[in-house]
Design an enzyme around this catalytic site. Structure first.
Site, PDB file in Angstrom:
ATOM      1  CD  GLU A 280      -3.105   0.528   2.118  1.00 16.71           C
ATOM      2  OE1 GLU A 280      -4.228   0.055   1.841  1.00 16.71           O
ATOM      3  OE2 GLU A 280      -2.730   0.648   3.204  1.00 16.71           O
ATOM      4  CD  GLU A 283      -2.611   1.064  -4.718  1.00 16.39           C
ATOM      5  OE1 GLU A 283      -3.601   1.088  -5.481  1.00 16.39           O
ATOM      6  OE2 GLU A 283      -2.595   0.270  -3.750  1.00 16.39           O
ATOM      7  CB  CYS A 300      -7.056  -3.216   5.499  1.00 18.26           C
ATOM      8  SG  CYS A 300      -7.169  -1.682   6.487  1.00 18.26           S
ATOM      9  CB  SER A 320      -5.448   0.774  -1.671  1.00 23.30           C
ATOM     10  OG  SER A 320      -4.500  -0.245  -1.706  1.00 23.30           O
ATOM     11  CE  LYS A 359     -10.799  -8.311   7.853  1.00 22.09           C
ATOM     12  NZ  LYS A 359      -9.929  -8.007   6.852  1.00 22.09           N
ATOM     13  CD  GLU A 362     -11.734  -9.250   3.247  1.00 22.61           C
ATOM     14  OE1 GLU A 362     -11.073  -8.256   2.779  1.00 22.61           O
ATOM     15  OE2 GLU A 362     -11.430  -9.699   4.392  1.00 22.61           O
ATOM     16  CD  GLU A 367     -14.173  -9.742  -5.657  1.00 22.40           C
ATOM     17  OE1 GLU A 367     -14.411  -8.990  -4.879  1.00 22.40           O
ATOM     18  OE2 GLU A 367     -14.745 -10.660  -6.101  1.00 22.40           O
ATOM     19  CB  CYS A 504      -9.920  -4.116  13.784  1.00 19.37           C
ATOM     20  SG  CYS A 504      -9.512  -3.720  12.198  1.00 19.37           S
TER      21      CYS A 504
END
Length: 583
Positions: A280, A283, A300, A320, A359, A362, A367, A504
């Site tokens: 990241e 990037e 994230c 990102s 999650k 996710e 993908e 989190c």
């Protein structure tokens, strides 16, 4: 702030004039039971469990919404008050699924607790019950209306905290329920699965979709190599399930418990957080140098990603392209780890222990896979791990301090703080600052991005370049920043967004604390302290200085953002109407 004098249960007190009777009573050591009340979130006086008797008033008053006033005479424990509370709770129980021994919230249920405190042993009111609705179609959330007490906490958390509002009261009178519009499934509603509805629910009406049985089955399958990763925020909260104080860091006991459960290898997601910073941060530097889309926004938090996909699809280019640490770990486990250990990736089962219910959805995104294999196979919450430890009869408090496996497990302090709001930003700045200056900077504490303020903004001068940053937690605040970007009013370079309040550490999969704790202790701040403390104690506090990360790039990936890194560690997103919803 001026004070007022009042009498509570025959004793004279002076309290601040801006308090309610409930707050005033609690400040002088008198507890009044509640069910619907959550400070600053759900202050509606709906359940009537907190009623008190006020001299001069004919009806009993809901103390949670009743302001104190000069000369007020309040009684909190008269026979009339006790009877009213008992009647209210008995009526709730009469329409409640009372299979407490099999409920996911047994022994941590506020209705159960208040029933016991009021001495309720029989239910005098038996009759018709609302028709129950059971919805387990999503990967993340289970909704069981047979246990709902219509307190409205989930509605307020979804609407007032998260700014989403997919939950509301449906129908009228006896037929009132809580759910998405038109009795839609949680799977089909624009839910981000943050789980904030779960952690405020006083009963078991909302819970995570359990993956425990799948984990046990995998562990017993001798043909599978089952490994586990644990997220940074888990260590800051797991202890609460075993009687530890809020904010106790249990990293060592967590590692030992995972090993005793039978996993072939135990790893720390902090390592993957360090990888995320490498990808990241690189990037971001690329976008800054090459005129890429700015501001770049972190990716994230899966709840946050779902939020922007549903509500701001025109801004997806700002995200990102990095996968979350959870999925970076899984992708590398089934490639780098598999090659190093001579294991067929098809035989590897990656289990994640996460503070997050989003999650779970996710890991099912198509993908987030490599060569036809999902990055992560099973994601369980901190709560589910605690249940597994209890099922295995492991005495957590007696465990020795263990360590995670080093390969793909050693981590820096930067990886640890990912679990707190501002942590991703601070971790990234530590690496970006070194790259831009070409130095190994000693000052790595970017305190401007710490804390629980909803939106934090700062300008950090690095090597003569002003880097403008912003940090937001919860999706209400995320929406404020996104509206500024849409309006062309945001001149930031980099933004960190986490879906949950506080990040989190306060995720929807963390241990559930009752209202009487949540109202007086800031879970976000206390749990975050554990992460910052561990960060400060680490010899290596920058992701790019982690020897295991250097080894990964030297031996396998080449360099951050390389072609191979993109194949394994980067992804793409969908506008809402294109998002593949499970049917």
């Amino acid at each position: 702030m001026s004070n007022v004098s009042l009498i509570i249960n025959g004793a004279n007190y002076e309290v601040p004039s801006n308090l309610t009777v409930l707050e005033a009573a609690r400040t002088v050591g008198i507890d009044i039971p509640t069910l619907c009340f959550l400070k600053d979130i759900n202050e509606v006086g709906a359940c009537r469990v907190c009623v008190v008797e006020v001299e001069g008033a004919r009806a009993l008053q809901a103390s949670c919404v009743l302001p104190v006033r000069e000369g007020m005479v309040v009684n909190t424990n008269t026979g009339r008050v006790r009877n009213a509370r008992k009647n209210t709770v008995e009526l709730l129980l009469a329409n409640h699924n009372r299979e407490c021994t099999t409920c996911v919230r047994s022994k941590n249920c506020e209705l159960q607790s208040v029933s016991e405190e009021l001495g309720i042993r029989d239910i005098r009111f038996e009759g018709a019950k609302r028709e129950p609705k059971f919805d387990d179609a999503s990967y993340s959330i289970v909704r069981d209306s047979s246990k709902c007490i219509l307190c409205g906490r989930c509605v307020s958390a979804c609407k007032n905290v998260q700014g989403i509002g997919i939950l509301d009261f449906l129908n009228r009178g006896f037929d009132t329920t809580v759910g998405p519009a038109f009795e839609m499934s949680m799977n089909d509603a624009p839910c981000i699965y943050c789980g904030q509805c779960m952690v405020v629910c006083p009963v078991g009406a909302l819970s995570e979709k359990s993956g425990i049985d799948r984990v046990w089955s995998a562990l017993e399958d001798k043909s599978k190599h089952v490994i586990v990763q644990s997220a940074p925020a888990v260590r800051a909260a797991l202890g609460e399930e075993f009687g530890y104080e809020i904010g106790t860091n249990v990293t060592g006991k967590l590692a030992t418990a995972l090993r005793k459960l039978g996993f072939a290898k135990i790893f720390d997601t902090n390592w993957a957080a360090d990888v995320t910073i490498m990808e990241e941060g690189t990037e971001l530097l690329g976008r800054l140098k090459n005129g890429g889309k700015l501001p770049m926004i972190t990716s994230c938090s899966p709840g946050w990603v779902r939020y922007i996909e549903f509500n701001y699809p025109d801004l997806l280019e700002h995200l990102s392209s990095c996968k979350s640490p959870q999925n970076m770990f899984g992708a590398l486990a089934k490639s780098y780890y598999a090659e190093k250990h001579g294991i067929d990736p098809k035989d590897i089962v990656v289990v994640s222990v996460m503070p997050c219910t989003s999650k779970k959805s996710e890991i099912e995104r198509p993908e987030l896979s490599v060569n036809g294999l999902q990055d992560v196979d099973i994601s369980i919450t901190t709560r589910e791990l605690a249940r597994m430890i209890k099922e295995a009869r492991i005495e957590f408090d007696k465990l020795e301090e263990g360590t995670f496996d080093a390969f793909m497990g050693d981590y820096s302090g930067a990886g640890v703080i990912f679990g707190a709001t501002g942590g991703v930003m601070e971790a990234a700045l530590r690496t970006v600052a070194d790259v831009l200056t070409g130095q190994d900077l000693e000052n790595v504490d970017y305190t401007a991005v710490r804390g629980i303020e909803g939106i934090k903004e700062a300008t950090v001068n690095i090597a003569g370049t002003d880097v403008k940053i912003a940090v937001a937690h919860n999706t209400t605040n995320a929406g404020i920043l996104l509206d500024k970007i849409r309006a062309g009013e945001a001149d930031y370079h980099f933004i960190e967004i986490m879906a949950c309040p506080g990040g989190c550490v306060n995720g929807g999969g963390q241990p559930i604390q009752p209202a009487n704790v949540r109202n007086v202790i800031d879970l976000r701040a206390e749990r975050a302290k554990a992460l910052y403390s561990e960060d400060a104690s680490k010899a290596v506090r920058k992701s790019h200085k982690n020897p295991e990360i250097k080894k990964l790039y030297d031996e396998y990936l080449g360099e951050p953002n390389s072609h191979k890194a993109h194949e394994l560690l980067h992804t793409h997103y969908y506008a809402r109407e294109q998002y593949p919803i499970k049917k």
